[in-house]
Scaffold this active site. Structure first.
Site, short mmCIF file in Angstrom:
data_model
loop_
_atom_site.label_atom_id
_atom_site.label_comp_id
_atom_site.label_asym_id
_atom_site.label_seq_id
_atom_site.Cartn_x
_atom_site.Cartn_y
_atom_site.Cartn_z
N LYS A 280 0.86 -1.18 0.00
CA LYS A 280 0.00 0.00 0.00
C LYS A 280 0.89 1.23 0.00
O LYS A 280 2.03 1.17 0.44
CB LYS A 280 -0.89 0.01 1.25
CG LYS A 280 -2.01 1.03 1.23
CD LYS A 280 -3.13 0.63 0.29
CE LYS A 280 -4.40 0.41 1.01
NZ LYS A 280 -5.38 -0.40 0.34
N1 GLU Z 1 -7.34 -0.25 -2.75
C1 GLU Z 1 -8.14 -1.43 -2.88
C2 GLU Z 1 -8.08 -2.25 -1.61
O1 GLU Z 1 -7.82 -1.75 -0.55
C3 GLU Z 1 -7.79 -2.22 -4.14
C4 GLU Z 1 -6.39 -2.72 -4.21
C5 GLU Z 1 -6.02 -3.32 -5.55
O2 GLU Z 1 -6.89 -3.47 -6.41
O3 GLU Z 1 -4.85 -3.65 -5.71
O4 GLU Z 1 -8.37 -3.42 -1.61
#
Ligand code: GLU
Length: 415
Positions: free
Chosen positions: A100
């Site tokens: 992230k």
């Molecule tokens: N930001 C989204 C999550 O927290 C999607 C992450 C992604 O598709 O890689 O799951």
């Protein structure tokens, strides 16, 4: 935030009887990157932000997870949210690890050209550590398909045509049909499965939703389509309620035009934070972390919570809710629809082949149903709540993959 994700991890690690050394290895991020994002605003003045990317674990595949643009973004948030991605990708069974990141900017104060420069500068700073088989970013809070398109373009300037470096792209630029609504659709499936467990269907329940961004608005539309009654919606600027059920398509149009649900005439305004304790059968927190706390948890009136946001419930609130018998479908299961369709997008990019929308939605439904059933099975097997079961399942799958890569004798410790 970091404390919360470690608390839930340790609670599940206790169930698995994991030793300190294995816990330490599984919880520590593999790489934490912090960069300076310096560029110009539209007036030619320097602007300056910090960018982050935590790569938590890649035992099950390339790092995967969103980019969040928010003033609260920092190393702790990136690391806590990256760990959640590691368990999430394992629970839903997509071949990725967890990451992230983001930038500590408020995109609401930036013009589109400024946002574009900030994004491209960030990519320039992290380009060596991302890539289609290395780390694949995606949208998260305050980022969207347009921003993902810029990331693909910037990365491809250096490395050649690379649509698989990022997911959640515009459909016109190698994005997948159905990705935009995927997280909300997954929330709808998670709710459906949890209701089935209670012998109920959508028509039996009223729903309150905190947040009307990508997750909240699509979840609201899809749940309403299935016959669920959305009785209250709050966003960061306002809130609207209607006991008879809000006209969700009209509310979506209103919010698209005004940037908020505030002022919508199809219901009465109310104090936004009260949405957490709204008299509805189901509560869907779909905004930011720490929405349900020890202060408001005693007053939650829903009997079922489906977490669209990441980390919306603090550990103390979770304990209170468990004591009170409130069932929670946790974030790492309930909002896994986004990363699932990100996986479909990535697979389409690698194969240079487009899936039809029906196929995307059908495969998503199968994977969400399977993930819910797997978590439910662990909950029954270990006599624990769904959150603890989800962490147990995620840790088990990641732990086994990690150990299978090593010549060690300890693979059975993840039973
Ligand atoms: N930001 C989204 C999550 O927290 C999607 C992450 C992604 O598709 O890689 O799951």
């Amino acid at each position: 935030m970091l404390d919360a994700s470690q608390y839930y991890f340790n609670k599940a690690a206790d169930v698995l009887n994991l030793g300190d050394r294995i816990r330490e290895i599984l919880i520590t991020p593999r790489r934490v990157v912090k960069v300076e994002v310096v560029t110009e605003d539209d007036a030619g003045e320097l602007i300056h932000y910090r960018g982050f990317r935590t790569q938590h674990n890649n035992s099950r595949g390339p790092y995967k997870g969103g980019l969040r643009y928010h003033p609260s973004m920092d190393e702790d948030h990136a690391s806590a949210l990256a760990a959640l991605m590691t368990w999430k990708t394992a629970i839903v069974g997509v071949p990725f690890g967890g990451a992230k990141g983001g930038i500590d900017c408020d995109p609401h104060t930036l013009s589109k050209t400024e946002l574009n420069r900030v994004t491209r500068t960030f990519v320039e700073r992290v380009k060596e550590i991302i890539g289609p088989t290395l780390d694949i970013p995606a949208p998260d809070v305050n980022t969207n398909a347009e921003v993902m398109g810029w990331i693909m373009d910037e990365y491809s300037r250096d490395y050649g045509f690379s649509p698989g470096v990022v997911t959640g792209k515009p459909v016109d630029l190698f994005g997948s049909l159905g990705r935009d609504e995927a997280t909300g659709r997954g929330v709808m499936y998670a709710l459906r499965e949890a209701l089935k467990d209670q012998g109920k269907g959508f028509a039996d329940v009223t729903v309150a939703i905190q947040g009307f961004g990508n997750v909240g608005s699509h979840a609201a539309s899809l749940i309403a389509e299935q016959g669920g009654k959305i009785v209250a919606v709050a966003d960061r600027l306002g809130a609207v309620e209607n006991k008879e059920g809000l006209d969700v398509p009209a509310l979506v149009d209103w919010a698209a035009e005004h940037g908020t649900v505030n002022g919508f005439s199809g219901g009465a305004p109310f104090n936004g934070p009260d949405v957490i304790t709204w008299p509805a059968d189901v509560l869907i927190p779909a905004a930011l972390e720490d929405a349900i706390t020890e202060e408001n948890a005693p007053d939650v009136r829903a009997s079922l919570i489906v977490e669209g946001a990441n980390g919306p419930t603090t550990p103390k609130a979770d304990e209170i809710l468990l004591d009170r018998g409130v069932v929670t479908v946790p974030d790492i299961l309930a909002n896994a629809g986004g990363v699932t369709v990100s996986y479909f997008e990535w697979a389409q990019n690698i194969q240079q082949f487009r899936w039809e929308l029906d196929r995307v939605n059908g495969e998503l439904e199968k994977m969400m149903v399977r993930a819910y059933a797997a978590v439910r099975e662990v909950a029954n097997e270990k006599s624990v709540d769904l959150r603890t079961a989800a962490f147990v399942l995620g840790i088990r799958r990641v732990g086994r993959a990690a150990l299978a890569r090593q010549p060690v004798r300890e693979t059975i410790i993840f039973d």
